[in-house]
Scaffold this motif. Structure first.
Motif, PDB file in Angstrom:
ATOM      1  N   ARG A   5      -6.305  22.085   6.243  1.00 54.43           N
ATOM      2  CA  ARG A   5      -6.152  20.666   5.905  1.00 54.43           C
ATOM      3  C   ARG A   5      -4.731  20.517   5.380  1.00 54.43           C
ATOM      4  NH1 ARG A   5      -9.492  16.162   4.952  1.00 54.43           N
ATOM      5  NH2 ARG A   5     -11.288  17.448   5.437  1.00 54.43           N
ATOM      6  N   GLU A   6      -3.938  19.707   6.079  1.00 57.20           N
ATOM      7  CA  GLU A   6      -2.537  19.489   5.733  1.00 57.20           C
ATOM      8  C   GLU A   6      -2.443  18.206   4.914  1.00 57.20           C
ATOM      9  OE1 GLU A   6       0.959  19.797   8.740  1.00 57.20           O
ATOM     10  OE2 GLU A   6       0.443  17.673   8.549  1.00 57.20           O
ATOM     11  N   VAL A  45       4.670  19.626   2.813  1.00 57.10           N
ATOM     12  CA  VAL A  45       3.218  19.550   2.877  1.00 57.10           C
ATOM     13  C   VAL A  45       2.618  20.607   1.959  1.00 57.10           C
ATOM     14  CG1 VAL A  45       3.066  18.631   5.226  1.00 57.10           C
ATOM     15  CG2 VAL A  45       3.111  21.090   4.880  1.00 57.10           C
ATOM     16  N   LEU A  46       1.401  20.365   1.560  1.00 56.59           N
ATOM     17  CA  LEU A  46       0.592  21.368   0.898  1.00 56.59           C
ATOM     18  C   LEU A  46      -0.611  21.558   1.799  1.00 56.59           C
ATOM     19  CD1 LEU A  46      -0.062  21.784  -2.823  1.00 56.59           C
ATOM     20  CD2 LEU A  46      -1.831  22.263  -1.166  1.00 56.59           C
ATOM     21  N   CYS A  47      -0.879  22.774   2.204  1.00 56.93           N
ATOM     22  CA  CYS A  47      -1.974  23.044   3.125  1.00 56.93           C
ATOM     23  C   CYS A  47      -3.038  23.884   2.445  1.00 56.93           C
ATOM     24  CB  CYS A  47      -1.485  23.759   4.365  1.00 56.93           C
ATOM     25  SG  CYS A  47      -0.390  22.742   5.371  1.00 56.93           S
ATOM     26  N   LYS A  48      -4.268  23.487   2.674  1.00 56.87           N
ATOM     27  CA  LYS A  48      -5.414  24.275   2.223  1.00 56.87           C
ATOM     28  C   LYS A  48      -5.984  24.951   3.460  1.00 56.87           C
ATOM     29  CE  LYS A  48      -9.512  22.545   1.715  1.00 56.87           C
ATOM     30  NZ  LYS A  48     -10.716  21.849   1.286  1.00 56.87           N
ATOM     31  N   ILE A  49      -6.055  26.265   3.432  1.00 51.75           N
ATOM     32  CA  ILE A  49      -6.634  27.008   4.541  1.00 51.75           C
ATOM     33  C   ILE A  49      -7.916  27.649   4.044  1.00 51.75           C
ATOM     34  CG2 ILE A  49      -6.352  28.971   6.104  1.00 51.75           C
ATOM     35  CD1 ILE A  49      -3.410  28.266   6.293  1.00 51.75           C
ATOM     36  N   THR A  50      -8.962  27.512   4.841  1.00 49.14           N
ATOM     37  CA  THR A  50     -10.258  28.084   4.490  1.00 49.14           C
ATOM     38  C   THR A  50     -10.798  28.898   5.659  1.00 49.14           C
ATOM     39  OG1 THR A  50     -11.451  26.106   5.218  1.00 49.14           O
ATOM     40  CG2 THR A  50     -10.853  26.208   2.901  1.00 49.14           C
ATOM     41  N   CYS A  51     -11.621  29.865   5.319  1.00 50.97           N
ATOM     42  CA  CYS A  51     -12.291  30.663   6.344  1.00 50.97           C
ATOM     43  C   CYS A  51     -13.775  30.654   6.007  1.00 50.97           C
ATOM     44  CB  CYS A  51     -11.766  32.094   6.354  1.00 50.97           C
ATOM     45  SG  CYS A  51     -12.581  33.115   7.584  1.00 50.97           S
ATOM     46  N   ASN A  52     -14.569  30.225   6.943  1.00 48.43           N
ATOM     47  CA  ASN A  52     -16.027  30.209   6.764  1.00 48.43           C
ATOM     48  C   ASN A  52     -16.630  31.357   7.539  1.00 48.43           C
ATOM     49  OD1 ASN A  52     -15.488  27.888   5.440  1.00 48.43           O
ATOM     50  ND2 ASN A  52     -16.108  26.557   7.109  1.00 48.43           N
TER      51      ASN A  52
END
Length: 156
Positions: A132-133, A148-155
């Motif tokens: 999510r950028e 930008v601040l990016c949230k990276i997730t791994c499910n």
């Protein structure tokens, strides 16, 4: 708002914009939380997500990481270094509103990392990695800040 497949963050979208991204863009002297990796520049988009630094902190959910950098202007697809995959846009610009004033303070875009099928170089398969950028919304130039601040997730 969290979409299907994305890890819910303990940090609100408004806090991400106002507490971390805006002060960074404005050059304000704040202590950068240790869970945000700074100065990622283009590496954020060109490295496979599992190769990025992954700091942990009690405020974060497991498999959730934050990165500050400059946005990639290739919105539709940003290929990884080894061309094994790419970040594919899955949701266009969505506004982030201030809870207090209701004004637009920023925007998000959602990406999902896709792998190339080894047998078919044109086919891509979705992974469990999401990005999510977050961008600021400047009243004079909406959504036009390069940071930008990016949230990276791994499910799993």
């Amino acid at each position: 708002m969290v979409s299907e497949g994305e890890v819910r963050s303990r940090i609100s979208d408004e806090d991400i914009i106002e507490g971390y991204l805006r002060p960074k863009v404005n050059g304000e002297a704040i202590a950068n939380p240790r869970f945000i990796v700074d100065n990622m520049e283009e590496e954020l988009y060109t490295r496979e997500p599992w190769l990025l630094p992954q700091p942990t902190d009690p405020i974060l959910n497991p498999r959730e990481w934050f990165y500050l950098g400059k946005r990639n202007r290739k919105y539709r697809q940003a290929e990884g270094v080894h061309c094994e995959g790419a970040w594919i846009l899955i949701q266009g610009r969505s506004p982030v509103l201030s809870e207090e004033s209701g004004e637009i303070i920023g925007a998000t875009m959602r990406f999902r990392y896709c792998f190339r099928n080894k047998n078919d170089k044109s086919a891509m398969a979705y992974s469990n990695w999401f990005m999510r950028e977050y961008r600021l919304c400047d009243k004079s130039k909406p959504y036009n800040t390069p940071h930008v601040l990016c949230k990276i997730t791994c499910n799993l």
